[in-house]
Motif scaffolding. Structure first.
Motif, PDB file in Angstrom:
ATOM      1  N   PHE A 357       0.827  -1.206   0.000  1.00 30.77           N
ATOM      2  CA  PHE A 357       0.000   0.000   0.000  1.00 30.77           C
ATOM      3  C   PHE A 357       0.865   1.262   0.000  1.00 30.77           C
ATOM      4  O   PHE A 357       0.755   2.113  -0.876  1.00 30.77           O
ATOM      5  N   LEU A 387      -3.768  -3.488  -7.394  1.00 33.58           N
ATOM      6  CA  LEU A 387      -3.731  -2.220  -6.671  1.00 33.58           C
ATOM      7  C   LEU A 387      -4.058  -2.513  -5.214  1.00 33.58           C
ATOM      8  O   LEU A 387      -5.127  -3.030  -4.883  1.00 33.58           O
ATOM      9  N   SER A 388      -3.148  -2.159  -4.329  1.00 33.75           N
ATOM     10  CA  SER A 388      -3.272  -2.557  -2.931  1.00 33.75           C
ATOM     11  C   SER A 388      -4.475  -1.903  -2.261  1.00 33.75           C
ATOM     12  O   SER A 388      -4.829  -0.763  -2.562  1.00 33.75           O
ATOM     13  N   VAL A 389      -5.072  -2.650  -1.359  1.00 33.18           N
ATOM     14  CA  VAL A 389      -6.168  -2.134  -0.537  1.00 33.18           C
ATOM     15  C   VAL A 389      -5.772  -2.304   0.918  1.00 33.18           C
ATOM     16  O   VAL A 389      -5.374  -3.385   1.342  1.00 33.18           O
ATOM     17  N   SER A 398      -7.024   2.874  -0.820  1.00 35.74           N
ATOM     18  CA  SER A 398      -6.143   2.492  -1.921  1.00 35.74           C
ATOM     19  C   SER A 398      -5.213   3.654  -2.239  1.00 35.74           C
ATOM     20  O   SER A 398      -5.564   4.819  -2.009  1.00 35.74           O
ATOM     21  N   GLY A 473      -8.334  -6.643  -8.188  1.00 36.42           N
ATOM     22  CA  GLY A 473      -7.405  -5.633  -7.706  1.00 36.42           C
ATOM     23  C   GLY A 473      -7.179  -4.501  -8.680  1.00 36.42           C
ATOM     24  O   GLY A 473      -6.207  -3.759  -8.553  1.00 36.42           O
ATOM     25  N   PRO A 508     -10.569  -1.418  -4.751  1.00 34.22           N
ATOM     26  CA  PRO A 508      -9.796  -0.309  -5.302  1.00 34.22           C
ATOM     27  C   PRO A 508     -10.539   0.274  -6.509  1.00 34.22           C
ATOM     28  O   PRO A 508     -11.338  -0.425  -7.128  1.00 34.22           O
ATOM     29  N   ASP A 509     -10.306   1.573  -6.831  1.00 29.86           N
ATOM     30  CA  ASP A 509      -9.347   2.433  -6.173  1.00 29.86           C
ATOM     31  C   ASP A 509     -10.004   3.394  -5.179  1.00 29.86           C
ATOM     32  O   ASP A 509      -9.365   4.289  -4.660  1.00 29.86           O
TER      33      ASP A 509
END
Length: 927
Positions: A357, A387-389, A398, A473, A508-509
């Motif tokens: 993240f 995409l990191s959460v 995010s 993601g 995300p996002d």
């Protein structure tokens, strides 16, 4: 326009600052659904002698701002300024008189012009003048004041040093709004020694006016203390005496801003003090900001402290905040070696941070700073991790990736996770991924569409389900989930819709989070019917499929729906059971949809529901008493209790954000005819005046009601319609504005005929004067009720009517835009008789209205056309306030040079509004 000249520009700036300070301190948590809390200052049902409508319509245009002290209309201000500017010679002598006479006139002043004239005289007095200043201070101490901005200049000039010192010590003696608006600027301008400055800062921490700290600190450093060491010691003492953490932060910020303007020993002393202050700061975010400010002041060692602070953080969210602020400083404020040092640190953080993240946020920041290789590294990280959460405190966060970054990544790396997801998204939606591209393609830059018309459930449901399975993601995952939920909603798959909206909050996002939170509550509160909610709450199979976190939302919403059916006893039991069963609900950040939006302001849901439950218990008891006694006076008491509680039927899952969500177009995208049908029923159910109105009417019609009770009931029915008139655009979904006003006028005319000897007769006449713009009603108060409590108000209103700026005459009303629903003849909700009527009028150009089933249908046809490509659009519907509606429409032909199918077509536009008997005028708008 003189009203923006010179000092007035600064006053306007202070006025706006005050408005935003108040909004911040109050949290903008507007749980009340009406656009104003009062009816121009008037409705008090339990004080029948003083019932009145005081200049109702003169306040309507600014009602939403009155509560914040920002009601002054520019042209009113301009007129008052012109009047004051002309106060010379003989006229000044007329206003002057003795100080006691001026004081009496100031207290009795009823209009803006009169108040400004008197304050202008105070402004012209030579200062200091303790007696004159005390008159103004007493005036501010007595009650909250609005729009008396000239009073600040007068006080700055007239107050003695002793009075300024006393004001600095005793700010709590004044209403907070008065102190913040008018007196804090006085202290900022006049505080001239160490003790007074300290007292002023300490007292300002109790108000939203700490924005004046900089002026006070600037005065201390540049005027009061010649010795920098004394100034630092003074700051130490003040800082140690502040009890509010935010006030401490504001003081440090003020010193930092002042240090930017200092030089030599003073600057060095201020910077040294700032270093000491940051060591005492316990809040991580505040300490980081102080260190960053020191770095911006040229203190290179502050960056080492920032790195150390960042490395010791366990919270990725706090890390990201630091990264964003540091990157913004590097992008906009730093240059040369100082900027390079921050960029190098961001690269180090991206290399060493184990959390995807914060690592992705560092890389995104470096991309925006133009760093080579950062985009490739970011794309690679997302390929590996998505995409990191980050889920912290019940919220899902995010990294912030702007659309230009995503567009560049998709173009440069076509085989990446980002690019493949963008392509898959576009295939399902059938439109470009980026909103800017969609708007460019549509040629429409100013209108948002939120209606059902933009969705194709049959095609989109399988498409979005597949997309979310393959790209969970991806930055478009939350958008996909939102659209999937809307499709489920259209199909009536309520469990799937609610579950998916809940899911959209954590994908995300995150840019769809506000939409999803609002839509989740909207579906529960507005779109689903009572029977649908009941089935979802009580059907075992449905409940099993529902996300457990949604069960409390469903049960509470069902209780509110029961309340809107006026089943008080049953609702009271349901709310009591809800509070007992879900004792912890609302305590954690993520329980309420809007609490996941990372707002600092929190909503006390549980206390609000307890208050609602107590109110319903009272209504249940009043209902039992009425049904037991059969006495119409008991029914009147029930109606009055409903009348006085605007939030009675409010669903507190909105957490005070319903109006904001509505006004931004997420519910009523009225500009293009997207007002949904369910909003009309919702408005009738939610507005308390609509619930108590039938009760008052029943009391009036009851033969056993006493004449006095009949009079009260009839008058109260008029107040209910006035409440609908004051409510705002929501009411216009169910009630036509001009017809509401006609009801008000007819009821009060009836009241005057039937009860001329009532203590409320002069109140009714005042309302008639306000709503009709006819001064004859006001003159009747003067002639027939000279001892009544409406006499002065009637005289004042008659005086206002003489002004060329008075805007409540029937010939000067601006009218209101009406929400409407655009329909197709294929819509199942269109009655057969309306469909037949429309079909019978499509062969020739036609405009007309047909009323059926509680709705009026407005039809515009272009007649038979030889090709495809023609269209008809209803652009707007407005109510002119005088019983006439105006429908603006446009007929478009095929664009030149574009082939059109050679087939007969019959273009038309059909719209629906609440049933109305008003005359309708159709007007074609030519391109």
């Amino acid at each position: 326009m003189n009203w923006l000249a010179g000092k007035n520009k600064e006053k306007l700036k202070d006025k706006i600052l005050f408005l935003f300070c108040l909004m911040n301190s109050a949290g903008c948590s507007l749980a009340k659904m009406s656009k104003t809390n009062n009816l121009a200052g008037v409705i008090i049902m339990n004080k029948f002698k003083s019932l009145a409508i005081i200049s109702v319509l003169s306040v309507l245009a600014t009602a939403a701002f009155v509560a914040w002290g920002f009601a002054l209309h520019p042209r009113e201000l301009w007129a008052a300024e012109q009047s004051a500017a002309a106060l010379e010679g003989p006229e000044a002598a007329q206003v002057a008189g003795s100080l006691s006479e001026l004081k009496e006139r100031l207290w009795k002043a009823s209009g803006l012009k009169e108040t400004y004239d008197i304050l202008e005289f105070f402004n012209r007095l030579p200062g200091p003048d303790a007696a004159a200043a005390q008159v103004l201070l007493d005036y501010l101490k007595e009650a909250p004041r609005t729009d008396v901005w000239k009073i600040t200049d007068a006080l700055v000039n007239l107050m003695t040093d002793d009075q300024v010192a006393q004001l600095a010590r005793e700010s709590g003696a004044y209403p907070e709004a008065n102190f913040t608006s008018y007196l804090a600027p006085v202290l900022a301008a006049r505080a001239g020694n160490a003790a007074v400055l300290a007292d002023a800062i300490l007292n300002l921490q109790k108000t939203p006016a700490s924005g004046y700290y900089r002026k006070l600190v600037e005065t201390a450093w540049q005027k009061v203390f010649a010795d920098p060491g004394e100034a630092a010691r003074w700051l130490d003492e003040v800082y140690s005496r502040l009890t509010d953490p935010l006030a401490r932060e504001n003081l440090v910020s003020a010193v930092n801003d002042t240090a930017c303007e200092l030089a030599g020993d003073k600057r060095a002393a201020a910077v040294s003090w700032l270093w000491q202050a940051q060591e005492q700061e316990k809040n991580t975010a505040a300490r980081f900001q102080q260190l960053l400010n020191l770095y911006l002041l040229g203190e290179a060692r502050a960056l080492g402290q920032i790195k150390e602070l960042y490395g010791g953080l366990a919270s990725a969210e706090e890390k990201v905040d630091i990264v964003r602020e540091a990157a913004n400083a590097a992008r906009w404020r730093l240059t040369g070696a100082a900027r390079d040092a921050v960029v190098n640190w961001l690269w180090q953080a991206a290399e060493k941070d184990p959390l995807p993240f914060s690592r992705q946020q560092c890389l995104a920041a470096l991309v925006n700073l133009g760093e080579k290789g950062a985009l490739e590294r970011l794309v690679s990280d997302i390929d590996e991790n998505g995409l990191s959460v980050l889920e912290e405190g019940g919220r899902a966060l995010s990294p912030a990736l702007d659309w230009q970054l995503l567009q560049e990544a998709g173009e440069k790396y076509p085989q990446s996770y980002l690019a493949r997801g963008i392509k898959a998204y576009e295939e399902v939606r059938g439109e470009p991924y980026f909103e800017m591209e969609r708007r460019k393609q549509q040629g429409n830059w100013d209108v948002y569409f939120y209606g059902d018309e933009q969705y194709d459930p049959e095609r989109e449901i399988p498409g979005w389900e597949k997309f979310l399975a393959e790209f969970p993601g991806h930055p478009g995952a939350d958008d996909a989930a939102y659209r999937l939920a809307r499709c489920y909603e259209i199909e009536g798959r309520w469990t799937d819709a609610l579950n998916t909206l809940r899911k959209a909050l954590s994908l995300p996002d995150g840019d769809i989070r506000y939409h999803a939170a609002g839509r989740l509550v909207y579906v529960l509160d507005v779109r689903m019917t009572y029977d649908q909610l009941k089935e979802l709450s009580q059907a075992r199979e449905q409940s099993k499929k529902l996300d457990p976190s949604l069960k409390p939302l469903v049960d509470y919403s069902l209780a509110v729906k029961e309340l809107r059916r006026d089943n008080y006893r049953q609702t009271a039991g349901m709310l009591e059971e809800f509070l007992k069963q879900y004792q912890d609900f609302g305590e954690n950040q993520g329980a309420l949809p809007f609490n996941q939006l990372n707002y600092q302001l929190k909503y006390d849901f549980r206390s609000s529901v307890k208050k609602q439950q107590a109110a319903v218990e009272e209504l249940a008891a009043l209902e039992v008493q009425w049904k037991k006694s059969g006495n119409p006076a008991d029914l009147y008491r029930l109606a009055a209790a409903i009348f006085h509680d605007q939030t009675l039927y409010y669903n507190h899952l909105w957490s005070g954000w319903r109006q904001s969500y509505n006004w931004q177009g997420y519910i009523n995208a009225t500009g293009r005819g997207r007002a949904p049908v369910e909003m009309a029923s919702f408005a009738r159910e939610m507005i308390n005046y609509n619930h108590c109105l039938p009760y008052f009417q029943q009391v009036y019609r009851d033969p056993s009601s006493s004449p006095e009770l009949k009079a009260r009931a009839l008058y109260s029915a008029g107040l209910c319609y006035t409440g609908l008139d004051e409510w705002g655009v929501d009411a216009y979904l169910a009630f036509t504005p001009s017809e509401i006003r006609e009801k008000i006028i007819s009821i009060y005319q009836q009241f005057i005929r039937e009860y001329p000897g009532s203590s409320m007769a002069d109140d009714a006449l005042l309302a008639l004067g306000a709503y009709t713009g006819d001064a004859g009603y006001l003159q009747k108060i003067v002639e027939d009720y000279p001892q009544g409590d409406m006499l002065e108000k009637a005289k004042n209103l008659m005086e206002e009517m003489k002004s060329p700026y008075y805007t409540n005459r029937p010939d000067s009303l601006y009218g209101w835009p009406l929400p409407f629903k655009a329909l197709s003849l294929d819509d199942a909700s269109v009655p057969g008789e309306v469909s037949a009527w429309a079909a019978g009028n499509r062969a020739q150009p036609f405009t007309g209205v047909k009323t059926a089933g509680g709705w009026s249908y407005l039809l515009v046809t272009a007649g038979e056309k030889p090709t495809a490509g023609y269209s008809v659009e209803i652009i707007s519907i407005s109510d002119d306030g005088r019983g006439r509606l105006k429908v603006n429409y446009r007929i478009a032909a095929p664009q030149p040079g574009i082939a059109a199918a050679q087939v007969l077509t019959y273009p038309y536009a059909l719209a629906r509004i609440p049933a109305t008997a008003a005359a309708v005028e159709f007007a074609e708008i030519k391109n």
